[in-house]
Design a protein around this motif. Structure first.
Motif, PDB file in Angstrom:
ATOM      1  N   GLN A 163       0.818  -1.220   0.000  1.00 51.34           N
ATOM      2  CA  GLN A 163       0.000   0.000   0.000  1.00 51.34           C
ATOM      3  C   GLN A 163       0.854   1.274   0.000  1.00 51.34           C
ATOM      4  N   TYR A 164       2.112   1.158   0.392  1.00 50.34           N
ATOM      5  CA  TYR A 164       2.999   2.323   0.400  1.00 50.34           C
ATOM      6  C   TYR A 164       3.889   2.388  -0.843  1.00 50.34           C
ATOM      7  N   LEU A 165       4.304   1.229  -1.344  1.00 49.22           N
ATOM      8  CA  LEU A 165       5.325   1.198  -2.392  1.00 49.22           C
ATOM      9  C   LEU A 165       4.830   0.688  -3.736  1.00 49.22           C
ATOM     10  N   GLY A 166       3.667   0.055  -3.754  1.00 45.20           N
ATOM     11  CA  GLY A 166       3.212  -0.524  -5.005  1.00 45.20           C
ATOM     12  C   GLY A 166       3.869  -1.858  -5.287  1.00 45.20           C
ATOM     13  N   ARG A 167       3.792  -2.309  -6.529  1.00 45.87           N
ATOM     14  CA  ARG A 167       4.220  -3.660  -6.900  1.00 45.87           C
ATOM     15  C   ARG A 167       5.701  -3.745  -7.263  1.00 45.87           C
ATOM     16  N   HIS A 168       6.205  -2.779  -8.012  1.00 45.64           N
ATOM     17  CA  HIS A 168       7.594  -2.784  -8.475  1.00 45.64           C
ATOM     18  C   HIS A 168       8.298  -1.515  -7.983  1.00 45.64           C
ATOM     19  N   LEU A 169       9.577  -1.639  -7.633  1.00 46.42           N
ATOM     20  CA  LEU A 169      10.320  -0.469  -7.173  1.00 46.42           C
ATOM     21  C   LEU A 169      11.810  -0.709  -7.362  1.00 46.42           C
ATOM     22  N   ASN A 170      12.541   0.346  -7.680  1.00 45.29           N
ATOM     23  CA  ASN A 170      14.003   0.309  -7.693  1.00 45.29           C
ATOM     24  C   ASN A 170      14.517   0.865  -6.372  1.00 45.29           C
ATOM     25  N   VAL A 171      15.483   0.181  -5.769  1.00 43.19           N
ATOM     26  CA  VAL A 171      15.976   0.567  -4.453  1.00 43.19           C
ATOM     27  C   VAL A 171      17.497   0.622  -4.444  1.00 43.19           C
ATOM     28  N   ASN A 172      18.050   1.290  -3.427  1.00 43.67           N
ATOM     29  CA  ASN A 172      19.494   1.261  -3.201  1.00 43.67           C
ATOM     30  C   ASN A 172      19.858  -0.015  -2.444  1.00 43.67           C
ATOM     31  N   SER A 173      21.138  -0.249  -2.217  1.00 40.37           N
ATOM     32  CA  SER A 173      21.530  -1.524  -1.611  1.00 40.37           C
ATOM     33  C   SER A 173      22.913  -1.408  -0.980  1.00 40.37           C
ATOM     34  N   PHE A 207       1.762  -2.210  12.575  1.00 43.74           N
ATOM     35  CA  PHE A 207       2.834  -1.777  11.667  1.00 43.74           C
ATOM     36  C   PHE A 207       4.145  -2.349  12.179  1.00 43.74           C
ATOM     37  N   ALA A 208       4.578  -3.448  11.588  1.00 43.34           N
ATOM     38  CA  ALA A 208       5.875  -4.054  11.914  1.00 43.34           C
ATOM     39  C   ALA A 208       6.490  -4.495  10.600  1.00 43.34           C
ATOM     40  N   ILE A 209       7.288  -3.601  10.013  1.00 43.33           N
ATOM     41  CA  ILE A 209       7.852  -3.805   8.682  1.00 43.33           C
ATOM     42  C   ILE A 209       9.365  -3.656   8.736  1.00 43.33           C
ATOM     43  N   GLY A 210      10.060  -4.550   8.039  1.00 44.94           N
ATOM     44  CA  GLY A 210      11.504  -4.453   7.896  1.00 44.94           C
ATOM     45  C   GLY A 210      11.883  -4.429   6.429  1.00 44.94           C
ATOM     46  N   VAL A 211      12.818  -3.554   6.065  1.00 41.79           N
ATOM     47  CA  VAL A 211      13.289  -3.458   4.682  1.00 41.79           C
ATOM     48  C   VAL A 211      14.806  -3.561   4.666  1.00 41.79           C
ATOM     49  N   GLN A 212      15.336  -4.202   3.612  1.00 44.23           N
ATOM     50  CA  GLN A 212      16.769  -4.436   3.539  1.00 44.23           C
ATOM     51  C   GLN A 212      17.528  -3.254   2.943  1.00 44.23           C
ATOM     52  N   TRP A 213      16.845  -2.413   2.193  1.00 47.56           N
ATOM     53  CA  TRP A 213      17.507  -1.247   1.600  1.00 47.56           C
ATOM     54  C   TRP A 213      17.451  -0.055   2.570  1.00 47.56           C
ATOM     55  N   HIS A 214      17.837   1.140   2.090  1.00 45.88           N
ATOM     56  CA  HIS A 214      17.902   2.314   2.952  1.00 45.88           C
ATOM     57  C   HIS A 214      16.931   3.400   2.453  1.00 45.88           C
ATOM     58  N   PRO A 215      15.668   3.333   2.864  1.00 44.60           N
ATOM     59  CA  PRO A 215      14.695   4.338   2.408  1.00 44.60           C
ATOM     60  C   PRO A 215      14.999   5.745   2.905  1.00 44.60           C
ATOM     61  N   GLU A 216      15.691   5.865   4.036  1.00 45.53           N
ATOM     62  CA  GLU A 216      16.005   7.198   4.564  1.00 45.53           C
ATOM     63  C   GLU A 216      16.955   7.949   3.635  1.00 45.53           C
ATOM     64  N   CYS A 217      17.797   7.217   2.902  1.00 42.22           N
ATOM     65  CA  CYS A 217      18.717   7.856   1.951  1.00 42.22           C
ATOM     66  C   CYS A 217      18.007   8.277   0.661  1.00 42.22           C
ATOM     67  N   MET A 218      16.845   7.679   0.392  1.00 43.44           N
ATOM     68  CA  MET A 218      16.087   7.971  -0.821  1.00 43.44           C
ATOM     69  C   MET A 218      14.905   8.900  -0.554  1.00 43.44           C
ATOM     70  N   TYR A 219      14.781   9.367   0.696  1.00 43.58           N
ATOM     71  CA  TYR A 219      13.586  10.093   1.116  1.00 43.58           C
ATOM     72  C   TYR A 219      13.304  11.324   0.256  1.00 43.58           C
ATOM     73  N   ARG A 220      14.303  12.117  -0.020  1.00 37.44           N
ATOM     74  CA  ARG A 220      14.098  13.378  -0.736  1.00 37.44           C
ATOM     75  C   ARG A 220      13.694  13.168  -2.195  1.00 37.44           C
ATOM     76  N   ASN A 221      14.181  12.094  -2.815  1.00 38.87           N
ATOM     77  CA  ASN A 221      13.996  11.910  -4.248  1.00 38.87           C
ATOM     78  C   ASN A 221      12.915  10.902  -4.624  1.00 38.87           C
ATOM     79  N   CYS A 222      12.382  10.169  -3.662  1.00 33.82           N
ATOM     80  CA  CYS A 222      11.487   9.057  -3.973  1.00 33.82           C
ATOM     81  C   CYS A 222      10.165   9.181  -3.208  1.00 33.82           C
ATOM     82  N   PRO A 223       9.051   9.426  -3.890  1.00 36.08           N
ATOM     83  CA  PRO A 223       7.759   9.571  -3.199  1.00 36.08           C
ATOM     84  C   PRO A 223       7.334   8.311  -2.463  1.00 36.08           C
TER      85      PRO A 223
END
Length: 238
Positions: A163-173, A207-223
């Motif tokens: 519901q937050y990210l949709g089906r497909h997304l490009n992420v950092n790593s 709300f108990a979610i874990g992600v392997q990438w770094h969304p905080e680094c993408m915050y400004r550029n990624c809705p």
């Protein structure tokens, strides 16, 4: 006078140590702030009373990236490729994670945080991606900016994350360890194309979610990353 609005307090658990200093990277703090929360840094303490106060004080908890987890804590001996560890920090974070999950307060776990999440629920970690089955690609990018994307992920439609990210997304790593055996009550909500687990959650938890990438680094550029943080802070507000 304008009415005072109460924003949710988000406890940001320390990333680790630099010599005798405990630290949190600024991007975590700013992402919580811009998402509408009040960031409060939670240092490592060896006190049941203080940990209980953390739980009473905070409306939500953010577990950040950092170094590797001591393998003995998930039932393994160290293997080739294991990085720097700090068992005191590991024990503190695992214990706090267990208490946060029991409290049903919202928790977002990032990079090392997702691995702490998994180990706290009884899961195991692949100590280096080279030991992972199949043909894993390089998950430790070397880019000019940490906001640059590295690879794609596929998100489960049935997950909260969808519901937050949709089906497909490009992420950092920026990780060399991955989730191996899934912990109790956890479900996989996203994978990379090499089958690496990229996100997990507890579907029965608010709300108990874990992600392997770094969304905080993408915050400004990624809705989508802004939507994830806003969803986390909104859950803490509720």
């Amino acid at each position: 006078m304008k009415p005072v609005t109460t924003k949710p307090i988000i406890g940001i658990v320390i990333c680790g140590f630099l010599e005798n200093k405990q630290f949190v990277t600024n991007t975590y703090i700013q992402s919580v702030r811009y998402a509408g929360g009040i960031p409060v840094i939670l240092p490592l303490v060896r006190s049941d009373e203080v940990m209980e106060q953390y739980l009473n004080l905070c409306n939500g908890f953010l577990f950040c990236g950092g170094d590797d987890i001591t393998p003995l804590l998930f039932g393994q001996e160290p293997r080739q490729g294991i990085g720097k560890t700090n068992i005191t920090l590991d024990l503190f974070q695992i214990r706090l994670m267990k208490q946060v999950l029991t409290s049903q307060k919202p928790v977002l776990s990032i990079c090392r945080g997702i691995q702490i999440f998994n180990v706290a629920c009884g899961g195991t970690i692949c100590q280096d991606v080279r030991h992972q089955s199949g043909h894993p690609f390089n998950h430790m990018q070397d880019s000019v900016s940490r906001s640059d994307v590295s690879h794609s992920i596929l998100i489960e439609r049935s997950s909260q994350l969808y519901q937050y990210l949709g089906r497909h997304l490009n992420v950092n790593s920026f990780h060399h360890q991955t989730i191996e055996t899934l912990g109790k009550n956890l479900t996989i909500s996203a994978r990379a194309s090499d089958k690496t687990i990229e996100a997990i959650e507890i579907s029965s938890h608010p709300f108990a979610i874990g992600v392997q990438w770094h969304p905080e680094c993408m915050y400004r550029n990624c809705p989508e990353m802004r939507a994830l943080f806003r969803g986390f802070v909104t859950a803490a507000e509720a």
